[in-house]
Design an enzyme around this catalytic site. Structure first.
Site, PDB file in Angstrom:
ATOM      1  N   LEU A  19       1.549   0.945  17.904  1.00 60.42           N
ATOM      2  CA  LEU A  19       2.383   2.109  18.188  1.00 60.42           C
ATOM      3  C   LEU A  19       2.070   3.248  17.219  1.00 60.42           C
ATOM      4  O   LEU A  19       1.833   3.022  16.035  1.00 60.42           O
ATOM      5  CB  LEU A  19       3.860   1.742  18.066  1.00 60.42           C
ATOM      6  N   ASP A  62       1.029  -4.606  16.259  1.00 60.77           N
ATOM      7  CA  ASP A  62       1.469  -4.105  14.958  1.00 60.77           C
ATOM      8  C   ASP A  62       1.819  -5.214  13.969  1.00 60.77           C
ATOM      9  O   ASP A  62       2.357  -4.930  12.891  1.00 60.77           O
ATOM     10  CB  ASP A  62       2.692  -3.209  15.134  1.00 60.77           C
ATOM     11  N   GLU A  67       5.665  -6.246   6.582  1.00 53.91           N
ATOM     12  CA  GLU A  67       6.864  -5.848   5.841  1.00 53.91           C
ATOM     13  C   GLU A  67       8.031  -5.515   6.763  1.00 53.91           C
ATOM     14  O   GLU A  67       9.196  -5.694   6.395  1.00 53.91           O
ATOM     15  CB  GLU A  67       6.553  -4.645   4.952  1.00 53.91           C
ATOM     16  N   ASP A  68       7.731  -5.022   7.962  1.00 57.98           N
ATOM     17  CA  ASP A  68       8.801  -4.589   8.854  1.00 57.98           C
ATOM     18  C   ASP A  68       9.632  -5.737   9.406  1.00 57.98           C
ATOM     19  O   ASP A  68      10.717  -5.516   9.946  1.00 57.98           O
ATOM     20  CB  ASP A  68       8.225  -3.782  10.019  1.00 57.98           C
ATOM     21  N   ARG A  87       7.953  -4.808  19.208  1.00 59.62           N
ATOM     22  CA  ARG A  87       7.645  -5.454  17.938  1.00 59.62           C
ATOM     23  C   ARG A  87       8.534  -6.667  17.652  1.00 59.62           C
ATOM     24  O   ARG A  87       8.341  -7.323  16.632  1.00 59.62           O
ATOM     25  CB  ARG A  87       7.755  -4.440  16.790  1.00 59.62           C
ATOM     26  N   ARG A 133      13.993   3.831  13.209  1.00 58.32           N
ATOM     27  CA  ARG A 133      13.933   2.465  13.742  1.00 58.32           C
ATOM     28  C   ARG A 133      15.147   1.624  13.315  1.00 58.32           C
ATOM     29  O   ARG A 133      15.346   0.533  13.838  1.00 58.32           O
ATOM     30  CB  ARG A 133      12.643   1.786  13.268  1.00 58.32           C
ATOM     31  N   HIS A 171       9.249   5.470   8.748  1.00 53.40           N
ATOM     32  CA  HIS A 171      10.213   4.681   7.981  1.00 53.40           C
ATOM     33  C   HIS A 171      10.513   5.420   6.679  1.00 53.40           C
ATOM     34  O   HIS A 171       9.762   6.309   6.276  1.00 53.40           O
ATOM     35  CB  HIS A 171       9.640   3.300   7.638  1.00 53.40           C
ATOM     36  N   CYS A 256       3.398  -1.683   3.696  1.00 49.79           N
ATOM     37  CA  CYS A 256       3.772  -2.422   4.900  1.00 49.79           C
ATOM     38  C   CYS A 256       2.812  -3.554   5.240  1.00 49.79           C
ATOM     39  O   CYS A 256       3.068  -4.340   6.153  1.00 49.79           O
ATOM     40  CB  CYS A 256       3.935  -1.483   6.080  1.00 49.79           C
TER      41      CYS A 256
END
Length: 266
Positions: A19, A62, A67-68, A87, A133, A171, A256
């Site tokens: 993305l 992704d 980290e996300d 995701r 997000r 972010h 990330c």
């Protein structure tokens, strides 16, 4: 003794389909990205970090941005519920990895959304970007998980009164991170509430806003920010530069690509 473990996840074959929100899509060289990822992991290893590979999620373009998928405070892991629905398949492998490492596991529940890249930890304070997000319910669940452990949670609006780098940030940690002494660094200061961070240092390049604290004053950062590296060296830090150009095309940065676990005890 505190741990120095870092979760990482190998880039998958669909990486180029990742993305993009604020950047114009440009071609991604997946083979080069793999070599850059290996060099990134090598830099962590070389500076005393034990890297732990999370199970690949090749159907999730992704997923390398591991980290996300999780936020960890002390020995507790909060599994994220990504704000981008495509995701959400990334979290299962990360949950398995942190459970194997002995973390107590909680999960963000619907209707909450939370991306780990929206959480900047400085000491026991967790700054949480809200409005992109991560939504208000995600922030509430983060508070419920970590404030009983001694965390202070401060929500940072990424829309509305904020301008400049915050308005362009995917972010919170796309706009700001922090040096070892707690000084927040970013391309430009947040103009809506300049007192949000006790200390703020502008950096000369956007990629210079992103550092991973390796320990001993060493800062892992992108090779695309040489002026920022010079600035940090002048402050007595030791920049460790890695080329992550293919991940930068997907709005990725050094933070990330790993989850640093500093508080796991045997």
């Amino acid at each position: 003794m505190p741990s120095k473990k870092a979760l990482v996840r190998r880039p998958g074959p669909r990486l180029a389909e990742g993305l993009v929100t604020h950047l114009k899509r440009t071609p991604v060289d997946v083979r080069l990205a793999l070599r850059q990822w290996e060099a990134y992991v090598g830099a962590l290893d070389a500076h005393g970090w034990e890297t732990v590979e999370v199970e690949p999620a090749d159907d999730c373009p992704d997923s390398v941005f591991v980290e996300d998928a999780v936020v960890v405070f002390r020995n507790v892991a909060l599994i994220a519920r990504p704000g981008a629905e495509p995701r959400r398949g990334e979290t299962a492998g990360v949950e398995e990895a942190v459970a194997r490492l002995g973390c107590s596991v909680n999960r963000v529940r619907e209707p909450g959304t939370l991306d780990g890249g929206d959480v900047l930890r400085i000491g026991d304070t967790l700054y949480v970007g809200r409005g992109g997000r991560t939504n208000a319910e995600g922030v509430r669940q983060l508070r419920a998980a970590f404030e009983p452990l001694g965390a202070r949670v401060a929500a940072v609006p990424l829309t509305g009164s904020f301008t400049g780098s915050f308005a362009r940030a995917l972010h919170l940690k796309s706009a700001v991170t922090a040096l070892p002494d707690g000084t927040v660094i970013g391309r430009e200061p947040p103009m809506g509430r300049p007192s949000l961070f006790p200390r703020f240092l502008p950096v000369p390049e956007e990629p210079g806003a992103h550092v991973v604290l390796l320990g001993g004053g060493k800062l892992l950062m992108a090779a695309s920010a040489p002026k920022s590296a010079e600035l940090f060296a002048g402050l007595g830090y030791d920049p460790v530069r890695v080329d992550i150009s293919e991940f930068e095309k997907l709005e990725g940065c050094v933070t990330c690509l790993s989850v640093r676990l500093r508080e796991l005890y045997a």
